[in-house]
Scaffold this active site. Structure first.
Site, PDB file in Angstrom:
ATOM      1  N   TYR A 130       0.834  -1.198   0.000  1.00  0.00           N
ATOM      2  CA  TYR A 130       0.000   0.000   0.000  1.00  0.00           C
ATOM      3  C   TYR A 130       0.878   1.263   0.000  1.00  0.00           C
ATOM      4  CZ  TYR A 130      -3.882  -2.896   2.056  1.00  0.00           C
ATOM      5  OH  TYR A 130      -4.838  -3.816   2.337  1.00  0.00           O
ATOM      6  N   SER A 131       1.653   1.437   1.082  1.00  0.00           N
ATOM      7  CA  SER A 131       2.330   2.716   1.347  1.00  0.00           C
ATOM      8  C   SER A 131       3.369   3.053   0.291  1.00  0.00           C
ATOM      9  CB  SER A 131       3.030   2.679   2.706  1.00  0.00           C
ATOM     10  OG  SER A 131       2.130   2.311   3.701  1.00  0.00           O
ATOM     11  N   SER A 163       6.351  -4.813   4.847  1.00  0.00           N
ATOM     12  CA  SER A 163       6.775  -5.824   5.832  1.00  0.00           C
ATOM     13  C   SER A 163       6.838  -7.192   5.166  1.00  0.00           C
ATOM     14  CB  SER A 163       5.794  -5.886   7.005  1.00  0.00           C
ATOM     15  OG  SER A 163       5.686  -4.627   7.610  1.00  0.00           O
ATOM     16  N   GLU A 246      -7.245  -5.537   9.185  1.00  0.00           N
ATOM     17  CA  GLU A 246      -5.881  -5.366   9.684  1.00  0.00           C
ATOM     18  C   GLU A 246      -5.907  -4.790  11.093  1.00  0.00           C
ATOM     19  OE1 GLU A 246      -3.273  -3.283   7.032  1.00  0.00           O
ATOM     20  OE2 GLU A 246      -1.722  -3.018   8.544  1.00  0.00           O
ATOM     21  N   GLU A 372      -3.231   9.030  15.203  1.00  0.00           N
ATOM     22  CA  GLU A 372      -3.987  10.250  14.852  1.00  0.00           C
ATOM     23  C   GLU A 372      -5.069   9.910  13.828  1.00  0.00           C
ATOM     24  OE1 GLU A 372      -0.685  10.061  14.820  1.00  0.00           O
ATOM     25  OE2 GLU A 372      -0.066  11.431  16.402  1.00  0.00           O
TER      26      GLU A 372
END
Ligand SMILES: Cc1cc2nc3c(=O)[nH]c(=O)nc-3n(C[C@H](O)[C@H](O)[C@H](O)COP(=O)(O)OP(=O)(O)OC[C@H]3O[C@@H](n4cnc5c(N)ncnc54)[C@H](O)[C@@H]3O)c2cc1C
Length: 388
Positions: A130-131, A163, A246, A372
């Site tokens: 994703y990131s 990861s 997740e 956040e």
């Protein structure tokens, strides 16, 4: 309201404890204390997982048609609790935790047959792509492109913080298929074989000195069009559902409970060395662990009712991740200067585990969505507060 486990769940817990007492060596200390797991431990972990597969316990809550046992979510939770408490080398399977559940909802019958059974049999490892350097919390800003070319898609771009990318055989990829559409509406989900030509993987070593995540580069990587999961350009919705899976799987209160039990036993043995205020911090953490366990059970219960938790998952993730940091800090305070010694040092208390966890847990309020961002989810979805 009845908070007790059913008699068959208690019997299963007893069975698991007997299994763990028989299968784990008496000297077993668990993974997280190890800087780089030595090969003999990797071999043991593999064998241990094979035993779980033989028993039908790996992915037990999955439907039988995909290799699971149709076990109840509560039975699965009992299993997760016991494995974590005993630091059993179950490994962490993204396939089991969120890729598989998302494929069950959105995959074609062929995709389900191809990808789901190997997850339950622990035969194929997955990573999550994703990131990107410019897209983390604002994931919909991702730039990696997937362009349709006949029967294929061509992938170009870069992912980061992947990861297990260096071990995975398969990747669960979010990529942009329509750059002209509003950012949430031009994303699609794909399965990518990680050994395709054009993929390169670069290691990133974290501050706990572990190589867990990576940068992954895609340079004209061709995948069959049949690797698209769900509808083209509807990927954001699928991704949001996978993220909820997740977030329910991140918090591991049973592992925290084990650390608190170890710290309490250390404090009993070294009562002359540890001042009362520091001992009492352990009590505060125990209270919070009980609360976190209740939150996690609630999410398990929601799942057992066939519901997909959303803001409740963010609640568990936020409280659990921050609690992990407080548990580790309590350990550091309790053990004093010796607590900074690493595994292998003869003076290192609790096998150097606390110093390692203290460094490791820094990332827990970032991974799987920052605290956040999760608080914003709770605000909007849980309390109906305005976004701005
Ligand atoms: C241990 C670990 C494992 C990971 N594994 C994976 C993986 O396997 N696959 C993968 O794709 N990604 C993975 N990630 C990446 C992770 O999902 C991102 O790091 C995370 O979503 C945050 O994105 P970012 O790092 O770009 O930070 P940013 O989004 O740049 O955030 C920086 C800071 O700004 C704050 N912030 C940003 N936006 C807002 C907002 N709207 N409101 C309030 N505050 C805001 C954030 O909370 C944070 O404090 C992993 C990360 C870690 C730490």
């Amino acid at each position: 309201m009845d908070f007790r486990f059913a008699p068959e769940e208690n019997a299963f817990r007893t069975e698991l404890r007997e299994f763990l007492a028989a299968e784990l060596p008496a000297s077993w200390e668990g993974w997280e204390a190890l800087e780089t797991p030595p090969p003999e431990h990797e071999g043991f972990a593999h064998q241990f997982r094979r035993r779980l597969v033989e028993k039908g316990w790996f992915g037990m809550a999955w439907p039988r048609e995909f290799g699971g046992q149709n076990a109840s979510i509560m039975r699965q939770m009992v299993f997760n609790e016991e494995m974590a408490y005993h630091r059993a080398p179950t490994g962490f399977s993204m396939g089991l935790a969120w890729v598989g559940p998302a494929l069950m909802l959105f995959g074609t019958p062929e995709q389900k047959q191809r990808y789901l059974p190997p997850i339950v049999h622990d035969e194929e490892e997955w990573c999550t792509l994703y990131s990107e350097p410019g897209a983390g919390s604002d994931l919909a800003a991702l730039q990696t492109r997937a362009e349709r070319d006949g029967d294929e898609y061509v992938i170009n771009g870069q992912k980061i913080w992947t990861s297990g990318g260096h071990r995975a055989r398969l990747g669960w990829l979010a990529a942009r298929t329509d750059p002209a559409a509003p950012k949430h509406k031009g994303i699609s989900m794909f399965v990518v074989e990680m050994d395709r030509p054009g993929i390169s993987i670069r290691p990133l070593v974290n501050m706990a000195k572990m190589h867990e995540f990576n940068e992954v580069f895609f340079d004209n990587v061709r995948i069959p069009a049949s690797n698209l999961v769900g509808e083209e350009n509807r990927g954001w919705y699928q991704l949001a559902v996978a993220l909820d899976f997740e977030r329910t799987s991140v918090a591991d209160t049973s592992g925290y409970r084990r650390l608190i039990d170890d710290l309490a036993s250390y404090a009993r043995e070294h009562r002359d060395r540890i001042a009362r205020p520091r001992r009492l911090q352990v009590v505060e953490r125990l209270i919070e662990i009980e609360a976190a366990t209740a939150l996690a059970y609630r999410v398990g219960w929601l799942q057992s009712q066939g519901k997909v938790p959303n803001y409740e998952a963010s609640l568990v993730k936020t409280f659990g991740a921050e609690l992990g940091q407080r548990v580790a800090l309590t350990g550091v305070n309790l053990l004093g200067l010796r607590g900074q010694l690493e595994r292998g040092d003869r003076w290192a208390p609790l096998h150097g585990r606390v110093a390692r966890l203290y460094a490791f847990f820094v990332s827990s309020t970032i991974a799987g969505g920052t605290s956040e961002v999760n608080r914003s989810v709770i605000a909007t979805r849980g309390l109906g507060l305005p976004r701005e």
